[in-house]
Design a protein around this motif. Structure first.
Motif, short mmCIF file in Angstrom:
data_model
loop_
_atom_site.label_atom_id
_atom_site.label_comp_id
_atom_site.label_asym_id
_atom_site.label_seq_id
_atom_site.Cartn_x
_atom_site.Cartn_y
_atom_site.Cartn_z
N HIS A 68 13.07 12.51 -9.08
CA HIS A 68 12.68 11.35 -8.85
C HIS A 68 11.43 11.30 -7.85
CE1 HIS A 68 16.11 9.76 -10.87
NE2 HIS A 68 15.60 8.63 -10.77
N ALA A 69 10.36 10.48 -8.17
CA ALA A 69 9.34 10.45 -7.02
C ALA A 69 9.06 8.65 -6.60
CB ALA A 69 8.11 11.01 -7.60
N LEU A 70 8.38 8.50 -5.68
CA LEU A 70 7.99 7.41 -5.33
C LEU A 70 6.77 6.77 -5.96
CD1 LEU A 70 8.54 4.87 -3.37
CD2 LEU A 70 6.90 5.54 -1.76
N ALA A 71 7.29 5.64 -6.68
CA ALA A 71 5.92 4.81 -7.21
C ALA A 71 4.98 4.08 -6.50
CB ALA A 71 6.42 3.68 -8.17
N ILE A 72 3.45 4.31 -6.66
CA ILE A 72 2.68 3.71 -5.67
C ILE A 72 1.80 2.99 -6.83
CG2 ILE A 72 0.79 4.03 -4.02
CD1 ILE A 72 3.57 4.84 -2.93
N GLY A 73 1.34 1.92 -6.53
CA GLY A 73 0.36 1.07 -7.54
C GLY A 73 0.33 -0.33 -7.48
N VAL A 74 -0.58 -0.83 -8.03
CA VAL A 74 -0.84 -2.34 -8.16
C VAL A 74 -0.90 -2.76 -9.62
CG1 VAL A 74 -2.19 -4.24 -7.39
CG2 VAL A 74 -2.44 -2.13 -6.16
N ASN A 75 0.00 -3.75 -9.65
CA ASN A 75 -0.08 -4.00 -11.18
C ASN A 75 -0.15 -5.72 -11.28
OD1 ASN A 75 0.58 -4.17 -13.86
ND2 ASN A 75 2.77 -4.26 -14.13
N GLY A 76 -0.80 -6.23 -12.40
CA GLY A 76 -0.91 -7.72 -12.72
C GLY A 76 -2.07 -8.33 -11.45
N GLY A 77 -3.13 -7.65 -11.20
CA GLY A 77 -4.06 -8.46 -10.37
C GLY A 77 -3.52 -8.53 -9.04
N GLY A 78 -2.77 -7.82 -8.81
CA GLY A 78 -2.41 -7.78 -7.07
C GLY A 78 -1.16 -8.70 -6.93
N THR A 79 -0.39 -8.81 -8.23
CA THR A 79 0.77 -9.46 -7.91
C THR A 79 2.11 -8.66 -7.92
OG1 THR A 79 1.06 -9.49 -10.33
CG2 THR A 79 -0.16 -11.32 -9.36
N PHE A 114 -1.60 6.16 3.78
CA PHE A 114 -0.34 6.13 4.47
C PHE A 114 -0.71 5.44 5.84
CE2 PHE A 114 -2.68 10.31 4.80
CZ PHE A 114 -2.55 10.61 6.12
N TYR A 115 0.57 5.35 6.59
CA TYR A 115 0.39 4.68 7.89
C TYR A 115 1.56 5.22 8.83
CZ TYR A 115 -2.85 1.55 5.63
OH TYR A 115 -3.99 1.15 4.84
N LEU A 116 1.44 5.20 9.74
CA LEU A 116 2.59 5.63 11.10
C LEU A 116 2.24 4.26 12.14
CD1 LEU A 116 2.41 9.21 11.88
CD2 LEU A 116 4.01 7.97 10.32
N PHE A 117 3.41 3.63 12.24
CA PHE A 117 3.04 2.57 13.05
C PHE A 117 4.57 2.02 13.63
CE2 PHE A 117 4.17 0.63 8.94
CZ PHE A 117 5.22 -0.39 9.31
N THR A 118 4.47 1.03 14.70
CA THR A 118 5.73 0.58 15.37
C THR A 118 5.43 -1.01 15.40
OG1 THR A 118 4.63 0.56 17.63
CG2 THR A 118 5.86 2.57 16.90
N THR A 119 6.57 -1.73 15.51
CA THR A 119 6.28 -3.20 15.91
C THR A 119 7.02 -3.56 17.31
OG1 THR A 119 8.47 -3.99 14.78
CG2 THR A 119 6.78 -3.10 13.27
N SER A 120 6.73 -4.84 17.62
CA SER A 120 7.14 -5.36 18.61
C SER A 120 8.56 -5.44 18.98
CB SER A 120 6.48 -6.52 19.00
OG SER A 120 6.66 -7.34 18.14
N ASP A 121 9.29 -5.50 17.76
CA ASP A 121 10.64 -5.88 17.69
C ASP A 121 11.51 -4.75 16.67
OD1 ASP A 121 9.80 -6.91 15.00
OD2 ASP A 121 10.88 -8.82 15.53
N ASN A 148 1.04 3.18 0.58
CA ASN A 148 0.49 1.87 -0.22
C ASN A 148 -0.73 2.14 -0.84
OD1 ASN A 148 -0.26 -0.92 -0.87
ND2 ASN A 148 0.28 -1.51 1.13
N THR A 149 -1.37 1.45 -1.50
CA THR A 149 -2.72 1.46 -2.20
C THR A 149 -3.22 0.07 -2.57
OG1 THR A 149 -3.98 2.62 -3.90
CG2 THR A 149 -1.99 1.70 -4.64
N ASP A 150 -4.67 -0.09 -2.60
CA ASP A 150 -5.13 -1.06 -3.01
C ASP A 150 -5.99 -0.89 -4.37
OD1 ASP A 150 -7.33 0.15 -2.41
OD2 ASP A 150 -8.24 -1.21 -1.05
N ALA A 151 -5.30 0.17 -5.08
CA ALA A 151 -5.96 0.34 -6.39
C ALA A 151 -5.15 -0.51 -7.42
CB ALA A 151 -5.98 1.97 -6.77
N ASP A 152 -6.05 -1.64 -8.13
CA ASP A 152 -5.53 -2.40 -9.01
C ASP A 152 -5.27 -1.72 -10.35
OD1 ASP A 152 -4.42 -4.84 -10.09
OD2 ASP A 152 -6.09 -5.93 -9.77
N GLY A 153 -4.32 -1.86 -10.98
CA GLY A 153 -4.13 -1.30 -11.95
C GLY A 153 -3.87 0.28 -12.21
#
Length: 219
Positions: free
Chosen positions: A87-98, A137-144, A192-197
């Motif tokens: 298995h592998a993680l799916a990355i993508g944008v389907n349906g016009g960003g929906t 890809f991102y490395l981040f933290t959050t306040s909580d 993540n990605t912003d590549a639609d379709g």
């Protein structure tokens, strides 16, 4: 005056000790095992090996990270080539960003002042993906420590290209800038990605603390 010849003779042993000390200080945060974040996307939430396509990988989640889109679809796919396992993680944008496919992982690692990180992963590209699209890809933290908190980015990056089903291996060593807002907070990882379709896969994710020479393959 010190004996130069003895110092030269002792240099390899000294370097070996220093290297061993450096490597022993590294912390493996994510690898392909279930215990270390399920970076191979092979297991479900109970740690059981996945056997079907369109499965949900354990440890990872959906939600609002720091990428362009809110991730609302988390899928581990077996219908295409993978880098390891089934298995592998799916990355993508389907349906016009929906429908945004990607993944977010709370690694559980508590960020310390001065931390840097080594991130490695394999990736391939499939339906619709073109060479100008970006896998983010991102490395981040959050306040909580949840995705509802205020986010602080430690590192952001991306890869472009179209490797197809022959996965490329990426290594980003010594990355990250830790500010006071991230100290003492749990580290998040996002793909993540912003590549639609367009669609890609991520596999064999490895994340460690440390500098350029410290990354250890999880084979």
């Amino acid at each position: 005056m010190p004996d130069i010849r003895k110092l030269i003779q002792a240099a390899p042993a000294i370097l070996s000790v220093l290297l061993a000390a450096t490597l022993s200080a590294q912390t493996v945060i994510v690898d392909s095992t279930f215990a270390k974040g399920n970076g191979g996307f092979e297991f479900d939430a109970a740690g059981v090996q996945l056997t079907t396509d369109n499965a949900i990988p354990g440890k990872w989640t959906t939600g609002t990270g720091v990428g362009t889109f809110l991730i609302d679809s988390l899928l581990s796919r077996s219908n295409t080539a993978v880098s390891e396992g089934t298995h592998a993680l799916a990355i993508g944008v389907n349906g016009g960003g929906t429908a945004i496919q990607g993944g977010l992982l709370n690694t559980g690692y508590v960020v310390q002042a001065g931390d840097t990180f080594n991130l490695a992963f394999d990736w391939g590209t499939f339906a619709g993906w073109v060479a100008t699209d970006t896998l983010e890809f991102y490395l981040f933290t959050t306040s909580d420590n949840t995705l509802s908190g205020t986010k602080t980015v430690i590192h952001s990056g991306g890869v472009t290209g179209a490797p197809g089903a022959t996965y490329l291996s990426e290594l980003f060593a010594g990355i990250g800038t830790v500010t006071a807002a991230s100290e003492g907070k749990q580290l998040w990882l996002e793909f993540n990605t912003d590549a639609d379709g367009q669609f890609a896969r991520v596999d064999k994710v490895s994340l460690q603390t440390g500098g350029p020479s410290s990354l250890v393959d999880d084979d």
